[in-house]
Design a protein around this motif. Structure first.
Motif, PDB file in Angstrom:
ATOM      1  N   GLU A  70       0.817  -1.210   0.000  1.00  0.00           N
ATOM      2  CA  GLU A  70       0.000   0.000   0.000  1.00  0.00           C
ATOM      3  C   GLU A  70       0.852   1.261   0.000  1.00  0.00           C
ATOM      4  OE1 GLU A  70      -3.238   2.219  -0.386  1.00  0.00           O
ATOM      5  OE2 GLU A  70      -3.277   0.019  -0.335  1.00  0.00           O
ATOM      6  N   ALA A  71       1.890   1.291   0.825  1.00  0.00           N
ATOM      7  CA  ALA A  71       2.724   2.483   0.900  1.00  0.00           C
ATOM      8  C   ALA A  71       3.423   2.752  -0.425  1.00  0.00           C
ATOM      9  CB  ALA A  71       3.755   2.328   2.025  1.00  0.00           C
ATOM     10  N   ALA A  81       3.755   6.109  -5.305  1.00  0.00           N
ATOM     11  CA  ALA A  81       3.692   6.203  -6.761  1.00  0.00           C
ATOM     12  C   ALA A  81       2.696   7.277  -7.195  1.00  0.00           C
ATOM     13  CB  ALA A  81       3.307   4.850  -7.360  1.00  0.00           C
ATOM     14  N   VAL A  82       1.572   7.353  -6.521  1.00  0.00           N
ATOM     15  CA  VAL A  82       0.571   8.371  -6.853  1.00  0.00           C
ATOM     16  C   VAL A  82       1.174   9.765  -6.718  1.00  0.00           C
ATOM     17  CG1 VAL A  82      -1.636   9.387  -6.188  1.00  0.00           C
ATOM     18  CG2 VAL A  82      -1.376   6.904  -6.190  1.00  0.00           C
ATOM     19  N   GLU A  83       1.908   9.999  -5.642  1.00  0.00           N
ATOM     20  CA  GLU A  83       2.518  11.311  -5.441  1.00  0.00           C
ATOM     21  C   GLU A  83       3.516  11.639  -6.547  1.00  0.00           C
ATOM     22  OE1 GLU A  83       4.164  11.907  -1.604  1.00  0.00           O
ATOM     23  OE2 GLU A  83       2.352  11.302  -0.534  1.00  0.00           O
ATOM     24  N   ASN A 143      -2.573 -10.071  -8.445  1.00  0.00           N
ATOM     25  CA  ASN A 143      -3.584 -10.092  -9.500  1.00  0.00           C
ATOM     26  C   ASN A 143      -4.919  -9.496  -9.079  1.00  0.00           C
ATOM     27  OD1 ASN A 143      -1.513 -11.550 -10.618  1.00  0.00           O
ATOM     28  ND2 ASN A 143      -2.644 -13.455 -10.863  1.00  0.00           N
ATOM     29  N   VAL A 144      -5.234  -9.577  -7.805  1.00  0.00           N
ATOM     30  CA  VAL A 144      -6.542  -9.085  -7.333  1.00  0.00           C
ATOM     31  C   VAL A 144      -6.372  -7.866  -6.431  1.00  0.00           C
ATOM     32  CG1 VAL A 144      -8.702  -9.668  -6.181  1.00  0.00           C
ATOM     33  CG2 VAL A 144      -7.483 -11.422  -7.483  1.00  0.00           C
ATOM     34  N   THR A 145      -5.745  -8.059  -5.268  1.00  0.00           N
ATOM     35  CA  THR A 145      -5.620  -6.947  -4.327  1.00  0.00           C
ATOM     36  C   THR A 145      -4.775  -5.825  -4.915  1.00  0.00           C
ATOM     37  OG1 THR A 145      -5.694  -8.610  -2.567  1.00  0.00           O
ATOM     38  CG2 THR A 145      -5.180  -6.359  -1.930  1.00  0.00           C
ATOM     39  N   GLY A 146      -3.738  -6.183  -5.666  1.00  0.00           N
ATOM     40  CA  GLY A 146      -2.917  -5.156  -6.304  1.00  0.00           C
ATOM     41  C   GLY A 146      -3.717  -4.310  -7.271  1.00  0.00           C
TER      42      GLY A 146
END
Length: 253
Positions: free
Chosen positions: A69-70, A75-77, A116-119
């Motif tokens: 998650e971190a 990456a978004v930033e 594949n899913v949570t990512g």
């Protein structure tokens, strides 16, 4: 083929270090899209970004692990700092680790589910506001999930991989119900046999040999074939959503 309507858009492509992700990034950049390249292998991303730049495109290497998650938040930033908000997200990161369920490979199961899913869900959550804002402003907004025909077709020893892809295919359908009324298109792409690095992830020699035999008998798509489908789907007029695209080698049943 050219897709002129893509010019000026901003995309995020996960799993961009090789295979389908790399091919999608190259093609989008060639059409005038600014592309954020997300994957774990920083060196490969930098090389790809430099190649895209040398060809006249714009790309940003963003080392990231979709299972953390971190890492996704960081990456978004980086993407927002360099490119601003995005309007095209290609969820391509994935792993394929076949083994019989009897083998009890919990490590492989967890890795496939996390990637594949949570990512994919982490990436959707990270950029959903961008897509919704683009759509609200009257611009095209696209979420593309790269699933697999394994979501529908049974392959012995690929039970968990197929289950993760079935989950991604269902997720695409559900997200279309949530995002479609707000003008965000959701496209689910299901490739058949495709020549990518996934084949090299298999640590079972017998299964690897069997898969190579199938590729030799049936043939395979190139990563560029799938990239072409992604570019086509996302370049349609914004009121047209190609919701499900299944692509197989002609000889694959």
């Amino acid at each position: 083929m050219t897709y002129d309507s893509l010019a000026g858009r901003t995309a995020v492509v996960t799993g961009a270090a090789s295979g389908i992700g790399e091919a999608v990034a190259r093609l989008l950049a060639a059409q005038g899209v600014r592309v954020a390249l997300l994957a774990r292998r920083a060196e490969r991303l930098e090389e790809l970004a430099q190649k895209i730049g040398a060809d006249g495109g714009s790309a940003l290497a963003v080392p990231a692990d979709v299972t953390a998650e971190a890492s996704v938040e960081a990456a978004v930033e980086l993407v927002h700092g360099a490119f601003g908000r995005v309007d095209l997200v290609v969820n391509n990161a994935g792993v394929m680790l076949p083994n019989p369920v009897d083998a009890g490979r919990v490590d492989e199961w967890q890795r496939m589910i996390d990637t594949n899913v949570t990512g994919a869900l982490r990436v959707v959550r990270a950029f959903r506001a961008d897509l919704l804002d683009a759509a609200a402003a009257g611009r095209p907004a696209d979420l593309v999930n790269v699933s697999s025909v394994a979501a529908h077709l049974m392959f012995p020893t690929y039970a968990v991989y197929g289950a993760t892809k079935a989950a991604l295919t269902y997720l695409s359908q559900a997200l279309r119900g949530e995002f479609g009324p707000r003008d965000v298109r959701v496209t689910n792409v299901e490739p058949g046999f495709t020549d990518t690095e996934l084949r090299g992830h298999i640590d079972n020699a017998e299964l690897s040999e069997a898969l190579e035999g199938l590729f030799g008998e049936v043939g395979s798509l190139a990563a560029e074939d799938i990239a072409d489908l992604v570019a086509y789907a996302t370049s349609r007029p914004r009121h047209v959503n190609l919701r499900q695209v299944v692509a197989l080698p002609t000889r694959q049943a």
